[in-house]
Design a protein around this motif. Structure first.
Motif, short mmCIF file in Angstrom:
data_model
loop_
_atom_site.label_atom_id
_atom_site.label_comp_id
_atom_site.label_asym_id
_atom_site.label_seq_id
_atom_site.Cartn_x
_atom_site.Cartn_y
_atom_site.Cartn_z
N UNK A 197 -4.50 1.49 6.93
CA UNK A 197 -4.12 0.63 5.80
C UNK A 197 -2.95 1.25 5.04
N UNK A 198 -2.99 2.54 4.85
CA UNK A 198 -1.92 3.24 4.13
C UNK A 198 -0.58 3.09 4.85
N UNK A 199 -0.59 3.23 6.16
CA UNK A 199 0.64 3.06 6.95
C UNK A 199 1.19 1.65 6.78
N UNK A 200 0.32 0.66 6.90
CA UNK A 200 0.75 -0.74 6.81
C UNK A 200 1.28 -1.05 5.41
N UNK A 201 0.57 -0.59 4.38
CA UNK A 201 1.00 -0.85 3.00
C UNK A 201 2.34 -0.17 2.70
N UNK A 202 2.52 1.04 3.20
CA UNK A 202 3.78 1.75 2.99
C UNK A 202 4.94 1.01 3.65
N UNK A 203 4.73 0.56 4.86
CA UNK A 203 5.78 -0.20 5.56
C UNK A 203 6.11 -1.48 4.82
N UNK A 204 5.08 -2.20 4.38
CA UNK A 204 5.30 -3.45 3.65
C UNK A 204 6.08 -3.19 2.36
#
Length: 69
Positions: free
Chosen positions: A52-59
């Motif tokens: 989730x952290x990876x996806x949120x950071x990318x977004x």
């Protein structure tokens, strides 16, 4: 008005897109690992939080650079 063939995206946008793409590929790989793990073991909330952290950071990174474009 310029045609889309004449448009070159800003370097920062390209860099963020490439970097985010690489991070999302890593997140996809982690998801695949967790899918395999889920067949025999329980997945922890920390494992899911990492993805989730990876996806949120990318977004977030993409939002910021697209607002500036």
């Amino acid at each position: 008005m310029t045609s889309s063939a004449d448009y070159a995206p800003p370097r920062e946008l390209v860099n963020v897109v490439v970097h985010s793409s690489e991070k999302l590929e890593g997140a996809a790989s982690l998801l695949k690992t967790l899918e395999d793990k889920a067949e025999g073991e329980q997945i922890t909330s920390a494992e899911l939080a990492a993805i989730r952290c990876i996806v949120e950071t990318c977004a977030s990174d993409l939002d910021v650079v697209l607002e500036q474009a």
